[in-house]
Design an enzyme around this catalytic site. Structure first.
Site, PDB file in Angstrom:
ATOM      1  N   ARG A  98      60.333  18.724  59.119  1.00 58.25           N
ATOM      2  CA  ARG A  98      58.996  18.449  58.582  1.00 58.25           C
ATOM      3  C   ARG A  98      58.106  19.692  58.598  1.00 58.25           C
ATOM      4  O   ARG A  98      57.393  19.981  57.638  1.00 58.25           O
ATOM      5  CB  ARG A  98      58.337  17.327  59.379  1.00 58.25           C
ATOM      6  CG  ARG A  98      56.967  16.903  58.883  1.00 58.25           C
ATOM      7  CD  ARG A  98      57.050  16.179  57.546  1.00 58.25           C
ATOM      8  NE  ARG A  98      56.852  17.071  56.409  1.00 58.25           N
ATOM      9  CZ  ARG A  98      57.457  16.907  55.248  1.00 58.25           C
ATOM     10  NH1 ARG A  98      58.337  15.939  55.082  1.00 58.25           N
ATOM     11  NH2 ARG A  98      57.206  17.728  54.258  1.00 58.25           N
ATOM     12  N   LYS A 133      38.713  31.110  51.492  1.00 54.47           N
ATOM     13  CA  LYS A 133      38.776  29.642  51.484  1.00 54.47           C
ATOM     14  C   LYS A 133      40.219  29.207  51.719  1.00 54.47           C
ATOM     15  O   LYS A 133      40.886  28.632  50.854  1.00 54.47           O
ATOM     16  CB  LYS A 133      38.242  29.095  50.167  1.00 54.47           C
ATOM     17  CG  LYS A 133      36.762  29.405  49.965  1.00 54.47           C
ATOM     18  CD  LYS A 133      36.280  28.961  48.598  1.00 54.47           C
ATOM     19  CE  LYS A 133      34.813  29.338  48.394  1.00 54.47           C
ATOM     20  NZ  LYS A 133      34.329  28.976  47.031  1.00 54.47           N
ATOM     21  N   LYS A 165      26.477  38.378  50.945  1.00 55.72           N
ATOM     22  CA  LYS A 165      26.376  37.305  49.968  1.00 55.72           C
ATOM     23  C   LYS A 165      24.936  36.807  49.873  1.00 55.72           C
ATOM     24  O   LYS A 165      24.028  37.360  50.496  1.00 55.72           O
ATOM     25  CB  LYS A 165      27.350  36.196  50.331  1.00 55.72           C
ATOM     26  CG  LYS A 165      28.796  36.704  50.474  1.00 55.72           C
ATOM     27  CD  LYS A 165      29.803  35.597  50.501  1.00 55.72           C
ATOM     28  CE  LYS A 165      30.029  35.036  49.117  1.00 55.72           C
ATOM     29  NZ  LYS A 165      31.122  34.032  49.094  1.00 55.72           N
ATOM     30  N   GLU A 199      27.168  40.433  46.631  1.00 59.30           N
ATOM     31  CA  GLU A 199      27.135  39.362  45.642  1.00 59.30           C
ATOM     32  C   GLU A 199      25.738  39.225  45.055  1.00 59.30           C
ATOM     33  O   GLU A 199      24.749  39.249  45.791  1.00 59.30           O
ATOM     34  CB  GLU A 199      27.545  38.043  46.308  1.00 59.30           C
ATOM     35  CG  GLU A 199      27.416  36.817  45.428  1.00 59.30           C
ATOM     36  CD  GLU A 199      27.569  35.537  46.230  1.00 59.30           C
ATOM     37  OE1 GLU A 199      28.666  34.943  46.179  1.00 59.30           O
ATOM     38  OE2 GLU A 199      26.600  35.124  46.908  1.00 59.30           O
ATOM     39  N   ASP A 220      28.240  36.345  40.602  1.00 60.18           N
ATOM     40  CA  ASP A 220      28.615  34.991  40.994  1.00 60.18           C
ATOM     41  C   ASP A 220      28.035  33.959  40.039  1.00 60.18           C
ATOM     42  O   ASP A 220      26.823  33.906  39.817  1.00 60.18           O
ATOM     43  CB  ASP A 220      28.123  34.722  42.419  1.00 60.18           C
ATOM     44  CG  ASP A 220      28.620  33.390  42.952  1.00 60.18           C
ATOM     45  OD1 ASP A 220      29.822  33.112  42.822  1.00 60.18           O
ATOM     46  OD2 ASP A 220      27.798  32.624  43.492  1.00 60.18           O
TER      47      ASP A 220
END
Length: 309
Positions: A98, A133, A165, A199, A220
């Site tokens: 598994r 992410k 950012k 950004e 962005d």
């Protein structure tokens, strides 16, 4: 590069999670002397990633098993292809099944999806990159899978490069700090080897950010016309990265605006695990009363998963 240390940390943690006190099903049901050979088989076409992870999982369970890889990471395969084999204690094969499948299915899913994005931007000069992410604890494996699919990696962690950012800029603005001055002060403190990216979410921010001496400017959630205008405005003074609202349906048009880099969170945060299975062939006892054909081999198809449980 995916290191043995990174693989070992993930595999040992996953095995401990999956069977903290052993595999009671196999230990009570399967005789200790039972042997098995299993094939890692593709149920659908894709791009392979995770060969060394598969090997490490099985050998961590039992160093006496024999594992062979039939394809290399980055190789394409068709439905029905054998990707790897493992032979040895049946208990050990079942114990590692598994975890090995979970990891290689996810990695191959990422590699396969990345290949689709790379194909979409072919000839444009744009580079497909991943983001942070990623699945907690699996970043090294998932980033490797992106490379297997022909993509590239963004910064690995918060420690690798500066990426200011929108929230960073919002904090500065709340304190009355000018963006250009803040970036120039940052640049003065940075090592010459450290990359600086910022950004922006509005064209009005481009010039103040460029004046701060950035290496890359991230546009962005810019519309296509705004991306084209942004590339012209930057005029080679920094690399231009596009992010936000990137999909297979939109990535070609984004690439054709002239951006250098397109970051795609979907490569890792919502990818579907590829449909792979582990098929075990067990030699049957040569007992005519039980098996009219003593030489028969029973092919037992183990569970096939289209997504992780």
């Amino acid at each position: 590069m995916l290191t043995p240390q990174a693989i070992d940390a993930v595999v040992r943690g996953a095995l401990a999670e999956d069977a903290p006190w052993g595999d009671i099903t196999s230990e009570l049901l399967i005789p200790a002397e039972a042997q098995a050979t299993a094939r890692l088989v593709a149920r659908e076409a894709g791009v392979f990633s995770g060969g060394q992870v598969f090997v490490a999982t099985m050998l961590t369970v039992d160093a006496a098993v024999t594992v062979g890889l039939a394809v290399a990471d980055g190789a394409r395969f068709a439905p029905g292809d054998t990707l790897a084999t493992v032979s040895g204690s049946a208990r050990s094969v079942l114990r590692g099944e598994r975890v090995a499948l979970n990891l290689v299915q996810r990695m191959s899913g990422i590699a396969t999806e990345t290949t689709r994005y790379v194909a979409e931007v072919a000839g444009t000069g744009a580079r497909i990159v991943d983001t942070r992410k990623t699945t907690p604890g699996l970043r090294a494996l998932e980033r490797h899978a992106v490379r297997c699919g022909g993509g590239h990696n963004h910064r690995f962690s918060l420690s690798d490069a500066v990426l200011a950012k929108d929230n960073h800029l919002a904090v500065l603005a709340s304190r009355g700090a000018g963006v250009t001055e803040a970036l120039l002060g940052l640049r003065a403190r940075l090592s010459h080897t450290t990359h600086l990216e910022v950004e922006v979410d509005d064209a009005s921010q481009i010039e103040p950010v460029l004046a701060g001496g950035v290496d890359t400017i991230m546009l962005d959630n810019f519309a296509l016309d705004a991306l084209r205008a942004g590339v012209v405005q930057v005029a080679g003074r920094a690399l231009v990265e596009a992010s936000g609202n990137v999909s297979l349906a939109t990535v070609r048009a984004i690439a054709e605006t002239g951006v250098d880099v397109i970051s795609v969170g979907a490569l890792t945060h919502s990818v579907r695990a590829l449909d792979l299975g582990l098929d075990i062939a067990l030699e049957l006892p040569a007992d005519p009363a039980l098996h009219p054909e003593p030489s028969a081999v029973a092919s037992v198809r183990r569970e096939s998963y289209r997504a992780l449980p």
